[in-house]
Design an enzyme around this catalytic site. Structure first.
Site, PDB file in Angstrom:
ATOM      1  N   LYS A  88       0.864  -1.189   0.000  1.00 41.04           N
ATOM      2  CA  LYS A  88       0.000   0.000   0.000  1.00 41.04           C
ATOM      3  C   LYS A  88       0.892   1.227   0.000  1.00 41.04           C
ATOM      4  O   LYS A  88       1.985   1.204   0.570  1.00 41.04           O
ATOM      5  CB  LYS A  88      -0.855   0.018   1.271  1.00 41.04           C
ATOM      6  N   GLY A 145     -21.858   5.584   4.721  1.00 44.59           N
ATOM      7  CA  GLY A 145     -20.892   5.973   3.687  1.00 44.59           C
ATOM      8  C   GLY A 145     -21.459   5.680   2.308  1.00 44.59           C
ATOM      9  O   GLY A 145     -21.561   4.529   1.898  1.00 44.59           O
ATOM     10  N   LEU A 146     -21.839   6.739   1.599  1.00 49.39           N
ATOM     11  CA  LEU A 146     -22.463   6.582   0.272  1.00 49.39           C
ATOM     12  C   LEU A 146     -21.529   7.100  -0.815  1.00 49.39           C
ATOM     13  O   LEU A 146     -21.929   7.882  -1.675  1.00 49.39           O
ATOM     14  CB  LEU A 146     -23.787   7.362   0.197  1.00 49.39           C
ATOM     15  N   GLY A 147     -20.270   6.678  -0.773  1.00 46.88           N
ATOM     16  CA  GLY A 147     -19.301   7.114  -1.781  1.00 46.88           C
ATOM     17  C   GLY A 147     -19.354   6.226  -3.008  1.00 46.88           C
ATOM     18  O   GLY A 147     -20.418   5.709  -3.385  1.00 46.88           O
ATOM     19  N   GLN A 148     -18.196   6.046  -3.619  1.00 44.83           N
ATOM     20  CA  GLN A 148     -18.107   5.257  -4.851  1.00 44.83           C
ATOM     21  C   GLN A 148     -18.716   3.861  -4.676  1.00 44.83           C
ATOM     22  O   GLN A 148     -19.490   3.408  -5.525  1.00 44.83           O
ATOM     23  CB  GLN A 148     -16.636   5.060  -5.223  1.00 44.83           C
ATOM     24  N   VAL A 149     -18.352   3.187  -3.592  1.00 38.97           N
ATOM     25  CA  VAL A 149     -18.832   1.820  -3.383  1.00 38.97           C
ATOM     26  C   VAL A 149     -20.205   1.839  -2.708  1.00 38.97           C
ATOM     27  O   VAL A 149     -21.153   1.192  -3.185  1.00 38.97           O
ATOM     28  CB  VAL A 149     -17.833   1.007  -2.532  1.00 38.97           C
ATOM     29  N   GLY A 150     -20.319   2.578  -1.615  1.00 36.30           N
ATOM     30  CA  GLY A 150     -21.582   2.607  -0.863  1.00 36.30           C
ATOM     31  C   GLY A 150     -22.740   3.099  -1.714  1.00 36.30           C
ATOM     32  O   GLY A 150     -23.863   2.578  -1.618  1.00 36.30           O
TER      33      GLY A 150
HETATM   34  N1  LIG Z   1     -13.255   1.863  -4.220  1.00 33.94           N
HETATM   35  C1  LIG Z   1     -12.929   0.589  -4.142  1.00 33.94           C
HETATM   36  O1  LIG Z   1     -12.914  -0.128  -5.154  1.00 33.94           O
HETATM   37  C2  LIG Z   1     -12.600  -0.034  -2.806  1.00 33.94           C
HETATM   38  C3  LIG Z   1     -12.003  -1.299  -2.782  1.00 33.94           C
HETATM   39  C4  LIG Z   1     -11.735  -1.912  -1.549  1.00 33.94           C
HETATM   40  C5  LIG Z   1     -12.034  -1.235  -0.371  1.00 33.94           C
HETATM   41  N2  LIG Z   1     -12.598   0.011  -0.427  1.00 33.94           N
HETATM   42  C6  LIG Z   1     -12.877   0.673   0.842  1.00 33.94           C
HETATM   43  O2  LIG Z   1     -14.275   0.973   0.916  1.00 33.94           O
HETATM   44  C7  LIG Z   1     -14.461   2.210   1.586  1.00 33.94           C
HETATM   45  C8  LIG Z   1     -15.233   3.154   0.676  1.00 33.94           C
HETATM   46  O3  LIG Z   1     -14.490   3.334  -0.521  1.00 33.94           O
HETATM   47  P1  LIG Z   1     -14.991   4.329  -1.646  1.00 33.94           P
HETATM   48  O4  LIG Z   1     -14.151   4.083  -2.839  1.00 33.94           O
HETATM   49  O5  LIG Z   1     -16.473   4.256  -1.749  1.00 33.94           O
HETATM   50  O6  LIG Z   1     -14.563   5.704  -1.010  1.00 33.94           O
HETATM   51  P2  LIG Z   1     -15.234   7.132  -1.233  1.00 33.94           P
HETATM   52  O7  LIG Z   1     -14.261   8.109  -0.701  1.00 33.94           O
HETATM   53  O8  LIG Z   1     -15.780   7.283  -2.597  1.00 33.94           O
HETATM   54  O9  LIG Z   1     -16.511   7.049  -0.255  1.00 33.94           O
HETATM   55  C9  LIG Z   1     -16.427   7.051   1.126  1.00 33.94           C
HETATM   56  C10 LIG Z   1     -17.669   7.759   1.612  1.00 33.94           C
HETATM   57  O10 LIG Z   1     -17.734   7.635   3.024  1.00 33.94           O
HETATM   58  C11 LIG Z   1     -18.041   8.890   3.567  1.00 33.94           C
HETATM   59  N3  LIG Z   1     -17.540   8.906   4.933  1.00 33.94           N
HETATM   60  C12 LIG Z   1     -16.288   9.198   5.391  1.00 33.94           C
HETATM   61  N4  LIG Z   1     -16.234   9.088   6.721  1.00 33.94           N
HETATM   62  C13 LIG Z   1     -17.481   8.716   7.117  1.00 33.94           C
HETATM   63  C14 LIG Z   1     -18.070   8.461   8.379  1.00 33.94           C
HETATM   64  N5  LIG Z   1     -17.367   8.557   9.523  1.00 33.94           N
HETATM   65  N6  LIG Z   1     -19.372   8.107   8.428  1.00 33.94           N
HETATM   66  C15 LIG Z   1     -20.110   8.011   7.297  1.00 33.94           C
HETATM   67  N7  LIG Z   1     -19.598   8.259   6.066  1.00 33.94           N
HETATM   68  C16 LIG Z   1     -18.311   8.604   5.990  1.00 33.94           C
HETATM   69  C17 LIG Z   1     -17.412   9.900   2.634  1.00 33.94           C
HETATM   70  O11 LIG Z   1     -18.029  11.171   2.734  1.00 33.94           O
HETATM   71  C18 LIG Z   1     -17.672   9.242   1.275  1.00 33.94           C
HETATM   72  O12 LIG Z   1     -18.916   9.621   0.721  1.00 33.94           O
HETATM   73  C19 LIG Z   1     -13.059   2.692   1.973  1.00 33.94           C
HETATM   74  O13 LIG Z   1     -12.767   2.253   3.273  1.00 33.94           O
HETATM   75  C20 LIG Z   1     -12.166   1.996   0.974  1.00 33.94           C
HETATM   76  O14 LIG Z   1     -10.859   1.829   1.476  1.00 33.94           O
HETATM   77  C21 LIG Z   1     -12.892   0.610  -1.604  1.00 33.94           C
END
Ligand SMILES: NC(=O)c1ccc[n+]([C@@H]2O[C@H](COP(=O)([O-])OP(=O)(O)OC[C@H]3O[C@@H](n4cnc5c(N)ncnc54)[C@H](O)[C@@H]3O)[C@@H](O)[C@H]2O)c1
Length: 360
Positions: free
Chosen positions: A88, A192-197
Site C-alpha cells: 500500500k 458511507g455513500l461514496g463510490q462503493v456505498g
Molecule cells: N473503491 C474501491 O474499489 C474499494 C475497494 C476496496 C475497499 N474500499 C474501501 O471501501 C471504503 C469506501 O471506498 P470508496 O471508494 O467508496 O470511497 P469514497 O471516498 O468514494 O466514499 C467514502 C464515503 O464515506 C463517507 N464517509 C467518510 N467518513 C465517514 C463516516 N465517519 N461516516 C459516514 N460516512 C463517511 C465519505 O463522505 C464518502 O462519501 C473505503 O474504506 C475503501 O478503502 C474501496
C-alpha cells in the site's frame, strides 16, 4: 526544564507486529509531501494495493496506516486466490491541506518515482483520495501502476467490482442468518455513500431492500432521497435497529463502544480495516453479531484490477470470480461455526493456508 508530552511510539500507532518486507518513507522532491510505500509481502507475487492520499494529523499516522493497510492487502490478495502480494502507499496530507490540480500532479509524479525505485516489488492503483486519472500521471514515472482510465488504455476504476463483491457478501450473510438469499424486505443500514456505498445502495434498493443511510458528506442525501432511503446522522447510524449494518466509509468504525451499541444481526461492508482493535471480532461474536471479514468482502476491486488487466481477459470470467466472493464468505462462516473460532480467525486461516503453501 521544559516538560513535554511523551509522543506515542510508532509501535503503539500501528497496533500490529512489524512483519513487512520493505518500507520506503520519502519526501517527494516536487510536492514536499511525505510518501510511504509499504511492501508487506511478495510471497505470492508482486505486492498490489492502492495509493491513498489523505489528511492525517502527523506523518507518523500516515506511515502507521500504510503499515496496517499493506498487511491487510496480503490477507486480501491471498484470500482472493490471487498470485499477488500485499502492499500500500500513503501520501500524507497535513490537516487542512487542499491540493491544487498542479500539486496533485506533482504528488503523483513523486509517488511514481518512489514506486519505481522498488523495481517492481509493488504495483499501485487508486484508493481513497486518488482516482484513475491520477494513476495515469503515476504512469508517467513508472510502469508499476494499474487501473488507468479506459482512455489511457487501462481497465478503469474498480468500484463497480468492489460493490458487486459486497453485494454478493450481503446475500451470503443474509443466507447464513435467515436461511434465505432474499434481499427484498430486509432492512439494511449503510454508512458511507461514496463510490462503493452509493453503488451498493442503488443495487440493494433495486432489489427491494429497505435502506437507512448516512454520510458525513451531506450532499449524498440527494442519492438517499432518490432511492427512497431514510437518512440519519453519522452519530446515530450504528444505533438503528436493522438486519445488517454495512460500513462503507473509512476504517476503524467498529470500536468497542460501537460494537456494544449495534442493533443488528450482521455486519458486512466495504470499508477497509473496520475493526478498531482485533479484539472487536470476538466482541462481535460474543454479542451474536455475524461479521463478514472486510478484507474478503471488499476484494472485488483488486480481483478486477488484477484479472481484467491481464492480456485477453474475459470480463464474464472476472465477474464470476467477483461473485464467488459470496461463496468464500459462506465458507468462512461455516469454518468459524464448526471450529468455534471468530470469522476473522477463519478468514486469516484461509489466507495463511495459501501463504504457507507458497512458502514450501
Ligand atoms: N473503491 C474501491 O474499489 C474499494 C475497494 C476496496 C475497499 N474500499 C474501501 O471501501 C471504503 C469506501 O471506498 P470508496 O471508494 O467508496 O470511497 P469514497 O471516498 O468514494 O466514499 C467514502 C464515503 O464515506 C463517507 N464517509 C467518510 N467518513 C465517514 C463516516 N465517519 N461516516 C459516514 N460516512 C463517511 C465519505 O463522505 C464518502 O462519501 C473505503 O474504506 C475503501 O478503502 C474501496
Amino acid at each position: 526544564m521544559t516538560l513535554t508530552q511523551p509522543s506515542p511510539s510508532l509501535d503503539a500507532l500501528v497496533g500490529i507486529p512489524f512483519t513487512h518486507e520493505r518500507v520506503l518513507i520519502t519526501t517527494g522532491a516536487r510536492s514536499g509531501l511525505v510518501i510511504t510505500v509499504a511492501v508487506h509481502s511478495t510471497r505470492l507475487g508482486q505486492a498490489l494495493g492502492g495509493a491513498r492520499m489523505w489528511q492525517y494529523e502527523s506523518w507518523t499516522d500516515a506511515v502507521a496506516d500504510a503499515l496496517r493497510l499493506s498487511a491487510a492487502m496480503t490477507l486480501k490478495n491471498a484470500a482472493a486466490g490471487l498470485n499477488l502480494g500485499g502492499g500500500k502507499s500513503v501520501i500524507h496530507l497535513p490537516l487542512g491541506t487542499a491540493l491544487t490540480e498542479a500539486e496533485k500532479h506533482d504528488a503523483m509524479l513523486d509517488l511514481g518515482d518512489a514506486i519505481d525505485s522498488l523495481h517492481g516489488a509493488y504495483m499501485t492503483a487508486e484508493d481513497v483520495g486518488t482516482n484513475a486519472e491520477l494513476m495515469a500521471v503515476v504512469k508517467e514515472r513508472t510502469d508499476h501502476v494499474c487501473g488507468l482510465p479506459a482512455s489511457s488504455g487501462g481497465v478503469g476504476e474498480p468500484a463497480d467490482a468492489t460493490a458487486a463483491g459486497v453485494y454478493a457478501s450481503v446475500v451470503a450473510t443474509l443466507e447464513a442468518l435467515f436461511g434465505s438469499r432474499e434481499v427484498s424486505g430486509r432492512h439494511i443500514v449503510i454508512s458511507g455513500l461514496g463510490q462503493v456505498g452509493g453503488r451498493l445502495a442503488t443495487a440493494l434498493a433495486a432489489a427491494g431492500a429497505r435502506l437507512t443511510v448516512s454520510d458525513v458528506n451531506l450532499a449524498r442525501r440527494d442519492l438517499a432521497d432518490s432511492l427512497g432511503a431514510t437518512w440519519v446522522s453519522v452519530d446515530d447510524v450504528h444505533l438503528v435497529p436493522a438486519d445488517l449494518f454495512v460500513p462503507c466509509g473509512l476504517g476503524g468504525v467498529l470500536t468497542a463502544r460501537v460494537i456494544g451499541e449495534l442493533n443488528v444481526l450482521g455486519v458486512v461492508g466495504a470499508a477497509n480495516n473496520q475493526l478498531a482493535q482485533p479484539e472487536g471480532a470476538a466482541q462481535l461474536d460474543a454479542r451474536g453479531i455475524l461479521w463478514a471479514p472486510d478484507f474478503v468482502v471488499n476484494s472485488g476491486g483488486v480481483i478486477y484490477l488484477a484479472l481484467a488487466s491481464e492480456p485477453g481477459a474475459d470480463l464474464d470470467v472476472v465477474a464470476a470470480r467477483v461473485d464467488a466472493i459470496g461463496d468464500t464468505v459462506s465458507t468462512i462462516f461455516t469454518d468459524a461455526r464448526e471450529q468455534g473460532i471468530t470469522t476473522l480467525a477463519a478468514a486469516e486461516h484461509l489466507a495463511a493456508a495459501r501463504l504457507d503453501a507458497a512458502r514450501r
